[in-house]
Write a protein that holds these residues in place. Sequence first.
Motif, PDB file in Angstrom:
ATOM      1  N   LEU A   1       0.829  -1.201   0.000  1.00 48.60           N
ATOM      2  CA  LEU A   1       0.000   0.000   0.000  1.00 48.60           C
ATOM      3  C   LEU A   1       0.864   1.252   0.000  1.00 48.60           C
ATOM      4  N   SER A   2       1.918   1.245   0.789  1.00 49.19           N
ATOM      5  CA  SER A   2       2.835   2.386   0.823  1.00 49.19           C
ATOM      6  C   SER A   2       3.506   2.590  -0.535  1.00 49.19           C
ATOM      7  N   ALA A   3       3.801   1.490  -1.234  1.00 46.70           N
ATOM      8  CA  ALA A   3       4.418   1.593  -2.563  1.00 46.70           C
ATOM      9  C   ALA A   3       3.469   2.246  -3.560  1.00 46.70           C
TER      10      ALA A   3
ATOM     11  N   CYS B   1      -0.615  17.005 -10.999  1.00 43.56           N
ATOM     12  CA  CYS B   1      -0.238  15.820 -10.222  1.00 43.56           C
ATOM     13  C   CYS B   1      -0.551  15.954  -8.732  1.00 43.56           C
ATOM     14  N   ALA B   2      -0.627  17.183  -8.215  1.00 47.53           N
ATOM     15  CA  ALA B   2      -0.827  17.367  -6.780  1.00 47.53           C
ATOM     16  C   ALA B   2      -2.049  16.611  -6.265  1.00 47.53           C
ATOM     17  N   PRO B   3      -3.223  16.749  -6.906  1.00 46.64           N
ATOM     18  CA  PRO B   3      -4.374  15.967  -6.431  1.00 46.64           C
ATOM     19  C   PRO B   3      -4.201  14.464  -6.627  1.00 46.64           C
ATOM     20  N   LEU B   4      -3.328  14.074  -7.574  1.00 41.65           N
ATOM     21  CA  LEU B   4      -3.127  12.650  -7.829  1.00 41.65           C
ATOM     22  C   LEU B   4      -2.484  11.952  -6.639  1.00 41.65           C
ATOM     23  N   LEU B   5      -1.705  12.691  -5.849  1.00 37.53           N
ATOM     24  CA  LEU B   5      -1.147  12.101  -4.634  1.00 37.53           C
ATOM     25  C   LEU B   5      -2.264  11.733  -3.678  1.00 37.53           C
ATOM     26  N   VAL B   6      -3.221  12.639  -3.536  1.00 36.69           N
ATOM     27  CA  VAL B   6      -4.383  12.349  -2.684  1.00 36.69           C
ATOM     28  C   VAL B   6      -5.150  11.146  -3.225  1.00 36.69           C
ATOM     29  N   ILE B   7      -5.307  11.113  -4.545  1.00 38.86           N
ATOM     30  CA  ILE B   7      -6.026   9.999  -5.171  1.00 38.86           C
ATOM     31  C   ILE B   7      -5.284   8.689  -4.952  1.00 38.86           C
ATOM     32  N   ALA B   8      -3.958   8.719  -5.124  1.00 35.86           N
ATOM     33  CA  ALA B   8      -3.157   7.502  -4.946  1.00 35.86           C
ATOM     34  C   ALA B   8      -3.300   6.963  -3.524  1.00 35.86           C
ATOM     35  N   VAL B   9      -3.255   7.880  -2.547  1.00 39.40           N
ATOM     36  CA  VAL B   9      -3.404   7.465  -1.153  1.00 39.40           C
ATOM     37  C   VAL B   9      -4.788   6.895  -0.913  1.00 39.40           C
ATOM     38  N   ALA B  10      -5.816   7.638  -1.330  1.00 36.22           N
ATOM     39  CA  ALA B  10      -7.189   7.247  -1.025  1.00 36.22           C
ATOM     40  C   ALA B  10      -7.631   6.018  -1.808  1.00 36.22           C
TER      41      ALA B  10
ATOM     42  N   ILE C   1       8.388  -1.072  -0.739  1.00 38.93           N
ATOM     43  CA  ILE C   1       7.908   0.294  -0.986  1.00 38.93           C
ATOM     44  C   ILE C   1       8.681   0.922  -2.140  1.00 38.93           C
ATOM     45  N   PHE C   2       9.989   0.761  -2.121  1.00 39.19           N
ATOM     46  CA  PHE C   2      10.840   1.342  -3.169  1.00 39.19           C
ATOM     47  C   PHE C   2      10.709   0.573  -4.475  1.00 39.19           C
ATOM     48  N   PHE C   3      10.847  -0.746  -4.416  1.00 39.31           N
ATOM     49  CA  PHE C   3      10.890  -1.549  -5.640  1.00 39.31           C
ATOM     50  C   PHE C   3       9.556  -1.528  -6.390  1.00 39.31           C
ATOM     51  N   TRP C   4       8.446  -1.730  -5.680  1.00 42.05           N
ATOM     52  CA  TRP C   4       7.166  -1.785  -6.383  1.00 42.05           C
ATOM     53  C   TRP C   4       6.675  -0.397  -6.758  1.00 42.05           C
TER      54      TRP C   4
ATOM     55  N   ALA D   1      11.172  11.688  -8.795  1.00 40.85           N
ATOM     56  CA  ALA D   1      10.168  12.035  -7.782  1.00 40.85           C
ATOM     57  C   ALA D   1       9.756  10.814  -6.967  1.00 40.85           C
ATOM     58  N   VAL D   2       9.426   9.723  -7.651  1.00 37.42           N
ATOM     59  CA  VAL D   2       8.992   8.516  -6.948  1.00 37.42           C
ATOM     60  C   VAL D   2      10.152   7.874  -6.195  1.00 37.42           C
ATOM     61  N   GLY D   3      11.332   7.873  -6.802  1.00 39.93           N
ATOM     62  CA  GLY D   3      12.497   7.281  -6.144  1.00 39.93           C
ATOM     63  C   GLY D   3      12.848   7.982  -4.849  1.00 39.93           C
ATOM     64  N   LEU D   4      12.847   9.311  -4.872  1.00 36.87           N
ATOM     65  CA  LEU D   4      13.171  10.055  -3.656  1.00 36.87           C
ATOM     66  C   LEU D   4      12.114   9.865  -2.583  1.00 36.87           C
ATOM     67  N   PHE D   5      10.853   9.912  -2.983  1.00 42.97           N
ATOM     68  CA  PHE D   5       9.783   9.786  -1.998  1.00 42.97           C
ATOM     69  C   PHE D   5       9.729   8.383  -1.400  1.00 42.97           C
ATOM     70  N   SER D   6       9.788   7.353  -2.256  1.00 40.15           N
ATOM     71  CA  SER D   6       9.729   5.978  -1.762  1.00 40.15           C
ATOM     72  C   SER D   6      10.974   5.639  -0.946  1.00 40.15           C
ATOM     73  N   GLY D   7      12.139   6.135  -1.388  1.00 44.39           N
ATOM     74  CA  GLY D   7      13.358   5.916  -0.612  1.00 44.39           C
ATOM     75  C   GLY D   7      13.285   6.568   0.752  1.00 44.39           C
ATOM     76  N   GLY D   8      12.672   7.757   0.807  1.00 45.28           N
ATOM     77  CA  GLY D   8      12.483   8.417   2.099  1.00 45.28           C
ATOM     78  C   GLY D   8      11.564   7.642   3.025  1.00 45.28           C
ATOM     79  N   LEU D   9      10.520   7.037   2.452  1.00 49.25           N
ATOM     80  CA  LEU D   9       9.614   6.227   3.270  1.00 49.25           C
ATOM     81  C   LEU D   9      10.333   5.008   3.837  1.00 49.25           C
TER      82      LEU D   9
END
Length: 484
Positions: free
Chosen positions: A53-55, A226-235, A131-134, A91-99
């Motif tokens: 889910l985090s990925a 893309c900003a709202p897409l983060l909310v969509i991805a989470v929800a 989280i990072f790989f997927w 963008a995804v690499g930095l964010f997922s790596g941070g998680l």
Amino acid sequence: MSNNLSTLYKIILVFSAKVGKGIGGLFLTWALARKYGAFGSGLFFIPYTFAFLSALIAQLGLGNACMKFAPVLKKEDPDNLSFLWTFTLIAVGLFSGGLVATVYIFPEFFSELIFKISDRTDYVLYAAPIIFFWGLTYLIIFFRQSLGDISGITVIENTVIPWGMLLIALSTFVVDMSVLHYVLCITALFAISFTYAFISTRNKYCLRFTLNLNSSLTVRDIAVYCAPLLVIAVAQNSLVWINTLILGGIGSVADSAVFVSGMRVAMSISILLYTFNSVYVPHISAAYANNDNSIIEDLYRDITCSLSLFSFVILGLSLMYSDLIMEAFGSDYDGGTGCLIYLILGNVFSCYIGPVGYILLMAGRSRLEAFNTMLALIVNGVLCLVLYKTMGVSGAGAAFFWAFVLVNIMRYIQCRKILNLRWMNPMQARIVAVQALFCVAYLCIMQFDLNREMIAGLFVVLYGIINFRTIRDLVAKMQLTREI
């Protein structure tokens, strides 16, 4: 894979990919349940679900951004694909790596969060790299889909992941490993998937790392979308799997395992929706970019008619054998039949309405879709907390069902208002009428003590014969080749 393939050929490839992945995941669920029981398989699926889910969240919705912008950027300058590749991966690499780094720094916190016990940090740490790989692999799959290329799906999700899961599942009967080691095996499987996806995509499209953009679109335009897409991805992804974590928190590990097993089976229906989304959505995006609403209407009609026709077969067979399906996982899963039925109905309803959420995104209504998914997530979470206390694990399934009904009705009303899309048409009316007759006939037949296998066989044969003309017409439309 060339874009110059018929829609039918693409549908078959994507469907086979998702079926393969579904079978691999379902067999792994069954193998762990039979060997370790509900509690043991729950120890596996709770950290795996958390990482998975985090990925999906870490993908930041940028996959949908690729679906929206890749056709436009490619049309203006093919080199823009390298920009999109670089921008999204960074963008995804930095964010997922941070998680992942956060999980490793505070493992006790996350163990307490998903297990309510702080001493199960090993499970969390072993699953965290997923989280990072997927996150990156899923982004790359979206990138290829946006170009009408489904080969990334067929290899990654039809070969690497399902066969890997099957081998891991089979090993439960050969090697005496702990549940913790199975978590590690799945993490390694996702690492292999990412390695293949990254190398093959970069080589095929001759992509390079650059942030040079030659387009009427700006980075700011893409970022704002893309900003709202983060909310969509989470929800959106939380909407599907959050109940697993809720049950682990307020209920028990065993109940979480029952819900996961039911969801694995129910998601077999959503394979149809995912398949048609993967093939048709890039064409919807291209049609919207050309302001051709008539093409969008035609595509939506073809999708909903096909999904309504074929999902009914899976629905009927699943409901007939729902008790046997859950019993197959073991005695700990006998009480999960009600949950399974609710989960199946929720996924079928999504199929009937069609890809209305994706259509909103392709029409640039990302903020509206963010509101829809957040509302559905809140409704699902609140109902899960309430209904679990009165209905047990079936309440979690009921919460999922009502949340999906709500969000899809809202999406359809919005699509009808914005793009004048209509769900009902002559072909759809014919399909629904036939299905209503089958439902009435089934209720009448159930009054007699008839063999279930005979009923199922007659259902499939008669349904195919009666709908022969409809199936022929739909297949003929799928045989067309559409350019992006």
